[in-house]
Motif scaffolding. Structure first.
Motif, short mmCIF file in Angstrom:
data_model
loop_
_atom_site.label_atom_id
_atom_site.label_comp_id
_atom_site.label_asym_id
_atom_site.label_seq_id
_atom_site.Cartn_x
_atom_site.Cartn_y
_atom_site.Cartn_z
N PRO A 9 0.82 -1.21 0.00
CA PRO A 9 0.00 0.00 0.00
C PRO A 9 0.86 1.26 0.00
N ALA A 10 0.48 2.21 -0.84
CA ALA A 10 1.20 3.48 -0.95
C ALA A 10 0.41 4.56 -0.22
N GLY A 11 1.09 5.31 0.65
CA GLY A 11 0.44 6.33 1.45
C GLY A 11 0.76 7.73 0.97
N PHE A 12 -0.25 8.59 0.97
CA PHE A 12 -0.12 9.97 0.52
C PHE A 12 -0.83 10.89 1.51
N ASN A 13 -0.36 12.12 1.57
CA ASN A 13 -1.07 13.17 2.30
C ASN A 13 -1.46 14.25 1.30
N THR A 14 -2.75 14.29 0.95
CA THR A 14 -3.22 15.30 0.00
C THR A 14 -3.81 16.51 0.71
N ASP A 15 -3.83 16.49 2.05
CA ASP A 15 -4.35 17.63 2.80
C ASP A 15 -3.50 18.88 2.59
N VAL A 16 -2.18 18.70 2.50
CA VAL A 16 -1.29 19.86 2.35
C VAL A 16 -1.65 20.63 1.07
N GLY A 17 -1.70 19.93 -0.05
CA GLY A 17 -2.05 20.58 -1.31
C GLY A 17 -3.46 21.13 -1.28
N GLY A 18 -4.37 20.43 -0.59
CA GLY A 18 -5.73 20.92 -0.47
C GLY A 18 -5.81 22.25 0.25
N ILE A 19 -5.01 22.40 1.31
CA ILE A 19 -4.98 23.67 2.04
C ILE A 19 -4.40 24.78 1.17
N VAL A 20 -3.29 24.49 0.51
CA VAL A 20 -2.66 25.51 -0.35
C VAL A 20 -3.63 26.00 -1.42
N ASP A 21 -4.33 25.08 -2.07
CA ASP A 21 -5.26 25.47 -3.13
C ASP A 21 -6.46 26.22 -2.58
N ALA A 22 -6.97 25.80 -1.42
CA ALA A 22 -8.11 26.50 -0.82
C ALA A 22 -7.72 27.93 -0.44
N LEU A 23 -6.52 28.11 0.10
CA LEU A 23 -6.06 29.45 0.43
C LEU A 23 -5.91 30.30 -0.82
N SER A 24 -5.36 29.71 -1.87
CA SER A 24 -5.19 30.45 -3.13
C SER A 24 -6.53 30.91 -3.68
N GLU A 25 -7.53 30.03 -3.64
CA GLU A 25 -8.87 30.42 -4.10
C GLU A 25 -9.45 31.54 -3.26
N GLY A 26 -9.05 31.59 -1.98
CA GLY A 26 -9.51 32.66 -1.11
C GLY A 26 -8.68 33.92 -1.19
N GLY A 27 -7.74 33.97 -2.13
CA GLY A 27 -6.93 35.16 -2.34
C GLY A 27 -5.67 35.22 -1.50
N ILE A 28 -5.30 34.13 -0.84
CA ILE A 28 -4.11 34.11 0.00
C ILE A 28 -3.04 33.27 -0.67
N GLU A 29 -2.07 33.93 -1.26
CA GLU A 29 -1.00 33.26 -2.00
C GLU A 29 0.28 33.15 -1.19
N THR A 30 0.46 34.07 -0.24
CA THR A 30 1.68 34.07 0.55
C THR A 30 1.40 34.66 1.92
N VAL A 31 2.12 34.18 2.94
CA VAL A 31 2.04 34.71 4.29
C VAL A 31 3.44 34.67 4.90
N GLU A 32 3.63 35.45 5.95
CA GLU A 32 4.89 35.39 6.69
C GLU A 32 4.70 34.77 8.07
N ARG A 33 3.63 35.19 8.75
CA ARG A 33 3.38 34.69 10.10
C ARG A 33 2.00 34.05 10.15
N VAL A 34 1.94 32.89 10.76
CA VAL A 34 0.70 32.12 10.80
C VAL A 34 0.46 31.61 12.21
N ARG A 35 -0.81 31.46 12.56
CA ARG A 35 -1.18 30.84 13.82
C ARG A 35 -1.97 29.58 13.49
#
Length: 276
Positions: free
Chosen positions: A101-127
């Motif tokens: 079985p091959a394991g993947f984490n697609t949540d990371v890319g999902g978060i990046v794409d969701a942020l991009s759709e919301g107009g957030i392409e880059t950040v410096e500080r995050v909580r």
């Protein structure tokens, strides 16, 4: 004697506990219809202590699994190989089944794409609110869009030690504090709390005052208690993450590569959005 018919790996499912709220079956069914895949996709409630037994029940007709809480760490241990995001986070939300079985984490890319759709392409500080498997994915996603500092707020700060180590690997400084501690201002808050969680009103107000935009991985119910109290800053629902991580899952189930586009992917995305 006639040769046996080859087994078609056409069965898939999402497992978790709880699982009744999951919209993954609608998303996957919509995509399979566009792609012409004769696959089935179910949901099954599987607790963490039942994961190994459930895996042992699967036969050769099974193609893959989507995993949600609390199964991402057990799925990581069950996988013979891991993609980079799974290796970094120690969490697997997608298993491509087979002898190894091959394991993947697609949540990371999902978060990046969701942020991009919301107009957030880059950040410096995050909580980041929370310290579980989704928090690790959130930290990797934040690093990929430029974050160099992260504050992790957790009910039990000692659980966040693994995120401090992950931050070191990513080149992101990670500080840890309780929810109600004073927090410095950030560009973006990523909430990874379980669906239905509610912080005390005073704590939520304090977080919102210095929290920048809010991305809440929860989507059922929506708006979440935190999103409803966030004020005038932008708020992004976890539905975008759900959509885009599912696209990557379907790529994996189709040809084993989360980065290779599907045939007619724009039509697939449109059908999946309609299913939400």
């Amino acid at each position: 004697m006639a040769a046996a018919e080859p087994v078609t790996r056409s069965r898939l499912a999402v497992w978790g506990d709880p699982i009744a709220h999951s919209r993954s079956p609608q998303l996957h069914a919509a995509a399979y219809a566009v792609l012409g895949f004769d696959w089935t996709y179910e949901r099954r409630q599987v607790p963490a202590d039942g994961f190994s037994a459930a895996m042992g029940e699967l036969d050769a007709s099974w193609r893959g699994l989507s995993l949600t809480m609390p199964l991402k760490e057990p799925a990581f241990r069950a996988a013979s190989t891991h993609d980079r995001h799974a290796e970094l986070t120690g969490a697997v939300n997608t298993l491509l089944l087979g002898p190894r079985p091959a394991g993947f984490n697609t949540d990371v890319g999902g978060i990046v794409d969701a942020l991009s759709e919301g107009g957030i392409e880059t950040v410096e500080r995050v909580r980041i609110l929370g310290a579980g498997a989704t928090a690790a994915s959130a930290l990797v996603a934040a690093a990929e869009i430029g974050a160099d500092r992260a504050m992790v707020a957790a009910r039990r700060p000692e659980r966040a030690a693994v995120l401090v180590g992950l931050g070191d690997r990513l080149g992101v400084g990670v500080d840890v504090a309780p929810f109600d501690a004073p927090h410095p201002p950030v560009d973006l808050t990523i909430a990874t709390l379980p669906s239905g969680s509610a912080l005390p009103p005073a704590t939520a107000a304090q977080l919102a005052a210095t929290g920048g935009a809010l991305f809440d991985a929860a989507y059922a119910p929506w708006p979440s208690a935190l999103a409803a109290s966030w004020g005038h800053a932008p708020v992004i629902s976890g539905l975008g993450m759900l959509l885009h991580q599912a696209v990557r899952q379907i790529r994996i189930f189709a040809h084993g590569d989360p980065g290779a586009a599907l045939p007619q992917e724009e039509r697939v995305l449109s059908a999946m959005r309609d299913a939400l």
